[in-house]
Scaffold this motif. Structure first.
Motif, mmCIF file in Angstrom:
data_model
loop_
_atom_site.group_PDB
_atom_site.id
_atom_site.type_symbol
_atom_site.label_atom_id
_atom_site.label_comp_id
_atom_site.label_asym_id
_atom_site.label_seq_id
_atom_site.Cartn_x
_atom_site.Cartn_y
_atom_site.Cartn_z
ATOM 1 N N MET A 1 0.304 -2.080 -4.296
ATOM 2 C CA MET A 1 1.282 -1.959 -3.235
ATOM 3 C C MET A 1 0.732 -2.631 -1.976
ATOM 4 O O MET A 1 -0.418 -2.449 -1.617
ATOM 5 C CB MET A 1 1.563 -0.485 -2.964
ATOM 6 C CG MET A 1 2.579 -0.233 -1.885
ATOM 7 S SD MET A 1 4.229 -0.851 -2.176
ATOM 8 C CE MET A 1 4.685 0.110 -3.592
ATOM 9 N N ILE B 1 0.250 -3.348 1.984
ATOM 10 C CA ILE B 1 0.183 -2.583 3.232
ATOM 11 C C ILE B 1 0.079 -3.583 4.380
ATOM 12 O O ILE B 1 -0.756 -4.493 4.332
ATOM 13 C CB ILE B 1 -1.040 -1.645 3.252
ATOM 14 C CG1 ILE B 1 -0.956 -0.623 2.114
ATOM 15 C CG2 ILE B 1 -1.164 -0.951 4.605
ATOM 16 C CD1 ILE B 1 -2.227 0.185 1.916
ATOM 17 N N SER C 1 1.332 4.300 0.306
ATOM 18 C CA SER C 1 1.532 3.175 -0.613
ATOM 19 C C SER C 1 1.792 3.650 -2.042
ATOM 20 O O SER C 1 2.294 2.898 -2.860
ATOM 21 C CB SER C 1 0.331 2.229 -0.585
ATOM 22 O OG SER C 1 -0.776 2.800 -1.241
ATOM 23 N N GLY C 2 1.493 4.891 -2.319
ATOM 24 C CA GLY C 2 1.707 5.436 -3.652
ATOM 25 C C GLY C 2 3.131 5.897 -3.906
ATOM 26 O O GLY C 2 3.467 6.295 -5.010
ATOM 27 N N TYR C 3 3.988 5.837 -2.876
ATOM 28 C CA TYR C 3 5.370 6.293 -3.017
ATOM 29 C C TYR C 3 6.321 5.100 -2.996
ATOM 30 O O TYR C 3 6.252 4.264 -2.110
ATOM 31 C CB TYR C 3 5.753 7.235 -1.875
ATOM 32 C CG TYR C 3 4.959 8.503 -1.871
ATOM 33 C CD1 TYR C 3 5.254 9.518 -2.769
ATOM 34 C CD2 TYR C 3 3.905 8.683 -0.999
ATOM 35 C CE1 TYR C 3 4.522 10.693 -2.787
ATOM 36 C CE2 TYR C 3 3.164 9.855 -1.002
ATOM 37 C CZ TYR C 3 3.485 10.845 -1.890
ATOM 38 O OH TYR C 3 2.756 11.998 -1.907
ATOM 39 N N ASP D 1 8.540 1.655 -4.153
ATOM 40 C CA ASP D 1 8.143 0.295 -4.524
ATOM 41 C C ASP D 1 8.258 -0.681 -3.362
ATOM 42 O O ASP D 1 8.258 -1.881 -3.553
ATOM 43 C CB ASP D 1 8.989 -0.194 -5.699
ATOM 44 C CG ASP D 1 10.474 -0.178 -5.382
ATOM 45 O OD1 ASP D 1 10.855 0.306 -4.302
ATOM 46 O OD2 ASP D 1 11.251 -0.651 -6.221
ATOM 47 N N ARG D 2 8.346 -0.171 -2.152
ATOM 48 C CA ARG D 2 8.417 -1.076 -1.015
ATOM 49 C C ARG D 2 7.093 -1.072 -0.257
ATOM 50 O O ARG D 2 6.346 -0.094 -0.311
ATOM 51 C CB ARG D 2 9.580 -0.727 -0.106
ATOM 52 C CG ARG D 2 9.476 0.580 0.610
ATOM 53 C CD ARG D 2 10.712 0.803 1.488
ATOM 54 N NE ARG D 2 10.539 1.955 2.332
ATOM 55 C CZ ARG D 2 9.905 1.951 3.494
ATOM 56 N NH1 ARG D 2 9.381 0.857 3.956
ATOM 57 N NH2 ARG D 2 9.780 3.063 4.198
ATOM 58 N N PRO D 3 6.820 -2.150 0.444
ATOM 59 C CA PRO D 3 5.566 -2.219 1.206
ATOM 60 C C PRO D 3 5.497 -1.142 2.289
ATOM 61 O O PRO D 3 6.516 -0.645 2.751
ATOM 62 C CB PRO D 3 5.612 -3.607 1.846
ATOM 63 C CG PRO D 3 6.652 -4.353 1.110
ATOM 64 C CD PRO D 3 7.613 -3.352 0.561
ATOM 65 N N VAL D 4 4.284 -0.827 2.690
ATOM 66 C CA VAL D 4 4.037 0.154 3.740
ATOM 67 C C VAL D 4 3.655 -0.600 5.008
ATOM 68 O O VAL D 4 2.865 -1.544 4.958
ATOM 69 C CB VAL D 4 2.878 1.100 3.344
ATOM 70 C CG1 VAL D 4 2.528 2.036 4.481
ATOM 71 C CG2 VAL D 4 3.228 1.851 2.091
ATOM 72 N N TYR E 1 -6.835 -2.344 -2.019
ATOM 73 C CA TYR E 1 -5.470 -2.501 -1.516
ATOM 74 C C TYR E 1 -5.248 -3.905 -0.968
ATOM 75 O O TYR E 1 -6.163 -4.528 -0.427
ATOM 76 C CB TYR E 1 -5.163 -1.470 -0.418
ATOM 77 C CG TYR E 1 -5.072 -0.066 -0.933
ATOM 78 C CD1 TYR E 1 -3.884 0.425 -1.462
ATOM 79 C CD2 TYR E 1 -6.188 0.770 -0.930
ATOM 80 C CE1 TYR E 1 -3.797 1.723 -1.955
ATOM 81 C CE2 TYR E 1 -6.116 2.062 -1.421
ATOM 82 C CZ TYR E 1 -4.922 2.532 -1.936
ATOM 83 O OH TYR E 1 -4.853 3.810 -2.430
#
Length: 123
Positions: free
Chosen positions: A1, A3, A71-73, A75-78, A107
């Motif tokens: 994911m 960040i 980032s674990g939630y 499917d979009r970037p954080v 990451y």
């Protein structure tokens, strides 16, 4: 994911759009030292000063954990935004350090310094 972490200065405009933001204005500003005023968070003297400020290491660790957890939630970037007064000292050091910690954990991190190239704010 992916960040993204953005440094910015509150005196240069609104907080960038982000999943969460951290305000560093309560921590001592290197800007008050005339010898550091024209430096940035990329200069070793500023890095040392900011990282030696009580409370800043805890904020760095908390931000790194929050970015990793977020980032674990889904499917979009954080995106995280970290601001100080002018966006040239504290926020730069903090996000560069957070990015390094996250990269060491594998990451994919993008760093953006919105106001780093702007002139020093006159206060």
């Amino acid at each position: 994911m992916a960040i993204t972490i953005i440094s910015f200065g509150y005196l240069h405009g609104p907080t960038p759009a982000a999943d969460f933001a951290q305000d560093l204005r309560s921590f001592r500003d290197p800007h008050v030292d005339p010898a550091m005023r024209q430096l940035t968070g990329r200069d070793q003297a500023v890095i040392t000063k900011v990282l030696g400020t009580p409370g800043v290491p805890a904020v760095i660790n908390t931000l790194a954990l929050a970015c990793a957890a977020r980032s674990g939630y889904g499917d979009r970037p954080v995106t995280a935004a970290v601001g100080c007064a002018g966006g040239r000292h504290r926020s730069v050091v903090v996000i560069n350090t957070v990015a390094r910690l996250l990269r060491e954990q594998g990451y994919d991190v993008t760093v953006q310094h919105r106001d780093l190239a702007r002139p020093v704010v006159t206060r």
